[in-house]
Motif scaffolding. Structure first.
Motif: not given
Length: 289
Positions: A87, A92-94, A134
């Motif tokens: 991340a 963006r890792i979400e 992340a």
């Protein structure tokens, strides 16, 4: 069995590491994987390429019934793939959303990979390990089987979506069949299904039903053997040989190489990440060179 390409890439790393810093100039890598690269050769091989420990027994020449196709990325490729799971402000890792019906799933053109397996196979733990770079992404892990009741969608940068499916078997959601079968059959951007099998237990009757479903829908899928840290080398070897024989003789759509992993000590996790990135076709993305 490890191919000559794997051996050469490992050898090349150790030759390059004589000159401090020259490997980092060749390609970008996370701090986490940089630590892996500093491990002694035997430890690195066991962690990154777990099948190599059983190379002698998995040699296709010695076992012509196995017919293994080897996924043999270089350490450079694995390092690049690591960055897709790290991340950053630009990557963006979400968590995206959850759904109990395909109609509730996020509308996205991004390629998807999904993870499916029986309850208590270690699916959420594996996904948490994949997202270790992340840590702000919450992947709920429970010791209670059947904890995941919905399809959970996670966005991995601008590149792909990873889907955590409910477990089948004990305490599966009442609408499991409608939820999962519809997704697998109709999700157009689904690139690969990862079917998790407990390496201690082996393929169960419930696993065979899931395999038959993948075969019926003509899905390309991969078998991932979880919890390899809980098996002795002898037991793990026996399971791998039995499951590999099953793949070779009883399946059509399964990728012919097994992926043994441990969410506890991360064995095989780096190779699995690289395989996922390779599937979605972004391994050579210039952003991660």
């Amino acid at each position: 069995m490890a191919s000559p390409c794997v051996r050469l890439s490992v050898k090349r790393f150790f030759e390059m590491s004589v000159a401090p810093g020259c490997l980092n100039r060749a390609y970008s890598t996370s701090q986490s994987f940089a630590k892996v690269l500093r491990l002694p050769k035997r430890q690195l091989t066991k962690l990154v390429y777990p099948l190599q420990e059983l190379e002698l027994y998995l040699d296709p020449d010695a076992r012509p019934d196995l017919h293994l196709r080897i996924f043999d990325p270089s350490l450079e490729d694995i390092a690049r793939a690591e960055n897709f799971f790290a991340a950053t402000a630009k990557n963006r890792i979400e968590y995206l959303s959850s759904a109990v019906r395909l109609s509730h799933a996020p509308d996205s053109s991004r390629p998807e990979v999904c993870f499916i397996g029986r309850s208590n196979v270690g699916k959420s733990s594996l996904i948490k390990a994949l997202f270790s770079l992340a840590p702000e992404v919450e992947v709920r892990v429970s010791k209670t089987p059947g904890h995941t009741k919905k399809m959970n969608f996670f966005k991995v940068g601008k590149y792909f979506i990873l889907v955590d499916m409910p477990g089948y078997g004990y305490r599966a959601p009442e609408d499991f069949v409608d939820m999962v079968e519809t997704y697998l059959k109709e999700r157009r951007n689904l690139k690969r299904t990862f079917l998790l099998v407990d390496s201690v237990v082996g393929i169960t009757e419930k696993d065979k039903i899931a395999i038959e479903m993948c075969e019926e829908f003509a899905l390309p899928y991969v078998m991932v053997l979880t919890k390899i840290d809980k098996s002795s080398k002898g037991h793990l070897l026996k399971q791998i040989l039995q499951i590999q024989n099953f793949v070779n003789t009883k399946t059509q759509g399964c990728f012919p190489q097994l992926f043994p992993v441990s969410a506890l000590n991360y064995s095989g996790i780096h190779l699995l990440k690289c395989f996922i990135v390779n599937i979605i076709g972004n391994l050579n993305d210039s952003n991660f060179r």
